[in-house]
Design an enzyme around this catalytic site. Structure first.
Site, mmCIF file in Angstrom:
data_model
loop_
_atom_site.group_PDB
_atom_site.id
_atom_site.type_symbol
_atom_site.label_atom_id
_atom_site.label_comp_id
_atom_site.label_asym_id
_atom_site.label_seq_id
_atom_site.Cartn_x
_atom_site.Cartn_y
_atom_site.Cartn_z
ATOM 1 N N TYR A 106 0.856 -1.189 0.000
ATOM 2 C CA TYR A 106 0.000 0.000 0.000
ATOM 3 C C TYR A 106 0.890 1.236 0.000
ATOM 4 O O TYR A 106 1.304 1.732 1.039
ATOM 5 C CB TYR A 106 -0.958 0.008 1.194
ATOM 6 C CG TYR A 106 -1.839 1.233 1.216
ATOM 7 C CD1 TYR A 106 -2.486 1.668 0.064
ATOM 8 C CD2 TYR A 106 -2.012 1.979 2.370
ATOM 9 C CE1 TYR A 106 -3.274 2.806 0.062
ATOM 10 C CE2 TYR A 106 -2.802 3.117 2.377
ATOM 11 C CZ TYR A 106 -3.422 3.520 1.221
ATOM 12 O OH TYR A 106 -4.202 4.659 1.215
ATOM 13 N N ASP A 147 -1.720 -1.472 -4.187
ATOM 14 C CA ASP A 147 -2.118 -0.122 -4.584
ATOM 15 C C ASP A 147 -0.855 0.726 -4.583
ATOM 16 O O ASP A 147 -0.385 1.132 -3.522
ATOM 17 C CB ASP A 147 -3.164 0.413 -3.601
ATOM 18 C CG ASP A 147 -3.562 1.847 -3.893
ATOM 19 O OD1 ASP A 147 -3.021 2.433 -4.852
ATOM 20 O OD2 ASP A 147 -4.410 2.377 -3.153
ATOM 21 N N ASP A 247 -13.793 1.760 -3.467
ATOM 22 C CA ASP A 247 -13.540 2.626 -4.631
ATOM 23 C C ASP A 247 -12.533 1.983 -5.594
ATOM 24 O O ASP A 247 -12.345 2.487 -6.709
ATOM 25 C CB ASP A 247 -13.126 4.041 -4.212
ATOM 26 C CG ASP A 247 -12.162 4.082 -3.033
ATOM 27 O OD1 ASP A 247 -11.726 3.008 -2.565
ATOM 28 O OD2 ASP A 247 -11.844 5.190 -2.584
ATOM 29 N N HIS A 248 -11.898 0.884 -5.184
ATOM 30 C CA HIS A 248 -11.032 0.111 -6.084
ATOM 31 C C HIS A 248 -11.750 -1.170 -6.527
ATOM 32 O O HIS A 248 -12.577 -1.713 -5.784
ATOM 33 C CB HIS A 248 -9.751 -0.320 -5.368
ATOM 34 C CG HIS A 248 -8.857 0.798 -4.945
ATOM 35 N ND1 HIS A 248 -7.635 1.042 -5.540
ATOM 36 C CD2 HIS A 248 -9.006 1.744 -3.976
ATOM 37 C CE1 HIS A 248 -7.063 2.079 -4.946
ATOM 38 N NE2 HIS A 248 -7.870 2.535 -3.992
#
Length: 256
Positions: A106, A147, A247-248
């Site tokens: 992340y 991410d 949202d991903h």
DNA sequence: ATGTCCCGTCGTACGGGA
């Protein structure tokens, strides 16, 4: 063997969506980001009931990463990146599953830029590159998934103009990402979809999902031994459109 | 400039982060 990455934006708020996705798509390995929970409150039992062993690196309220493996326990190799002792963010976890080295990443968002958060992002990317080089030297098949908070090229966003001042698209962010590729890592989604236009993230705001205003920031980087086995790389786009979605969307690679 | 969502809290509204 399918290895997926999914920024779930809160594992407690998203637990029904996560379990649903695991049961529908049955990834062999799932790297999760933004679990946003302390270690003590990670929903280990629910994930075990879905058939997955898990390790996690939590943090109260923010960040947090996990690695899930179907029908087995991931063997933890590393937790956190070296090189900045005062960095207490939970953003990196690494494990072996079935002879594959897997990292759940992340990467810091870096906004607003310029500023200390952007500086931290760039330092973190440098530390990640050093760790990636160590993994490379082990010559194991490896998938660095997560991410990355980097839009690699103009073809990876719905609008260059809308994102031009964002930390995700700054030349320094892109250069740091490009250095990883220059070291020999293969961006799996880019290699399978060279035309671009593949998104993994759509903002909750500004009606982004209905108008498909997304960009690609979730990446799976493959070592040569893993890239040789790459059969497919895709995004589970429909999961972004569900009730109470992250949202991903999940992204994944299939290795032969 | 705004929007929206998740988290934690001197909690039931708000600020931080994205």
């Amino acid at each position: 063997m399918r290895i997926a990455t999914f920024n779930i934006n809160g594992i407690k708020a998203r637990l029904p969506r996560l379990i649903e996705w695991l049961e529908e798509t049955q990834p062999d390995v799932a790297c999760l980001q933004e679990i946003k929970t302390s270690d003590e409150t990670f929903p280990e039992k629910d994930i075990a009931a879905a058939g997955y062993g898990a390790i996690w690196h939590g943090q109260k309220g923010f960040n947090g990463v996990a690695i899930l493996a179907r029908g087995q326990m991931p063997v933890e190799i590393a937790r956190g990146l070296e090189g900045e002792a005062e960095d207490e963010h939970s953003r990196y976890l690494e494990a072996d599953v079935d002879g594959i080295r897997v990292a759940s990443i992340y990467l810091p968002n870096g906004n607003p830029q310029p500023g200390p958060k952007f500086d931290y992002k760039l330092r973190w990317m440098h530390r990640l590159r050093l760790r990636a080089a160590q993994i490379w030297a082990e010559e194991v098949p490896a998938v660095l998934a997560g991410d990355y908070n980097v839009i690699p090229q103009d073809r990876d966003t719905f609008s260059v103009k809308a994102m031009e001042t964002d930390a995700l698209m700054q030349p320094e962010s892109r250069a740091a990402y490009r250095r990883l590729l220059g070291d020999g890592w293969t961006d799996a989604l880019a290699s399978r979809h060279p035309q671009g236009g593949v998104w993994t993230y759509w903002d909750y705001q500004a009606n982004s999902w209905p108008r498909d205003a997304g960009f690609r920031i979730d990446h799976l980087l493959l070592s040569p031994a893993a890239a040789d086995r790459l059969k497919d790389a895709q995004v589970d786009k429909d999961h972004r459109g569900r009730e109470k979605a992250s949202d991903h969307a999940p992204a994944w690679v299939e290795l032969g």
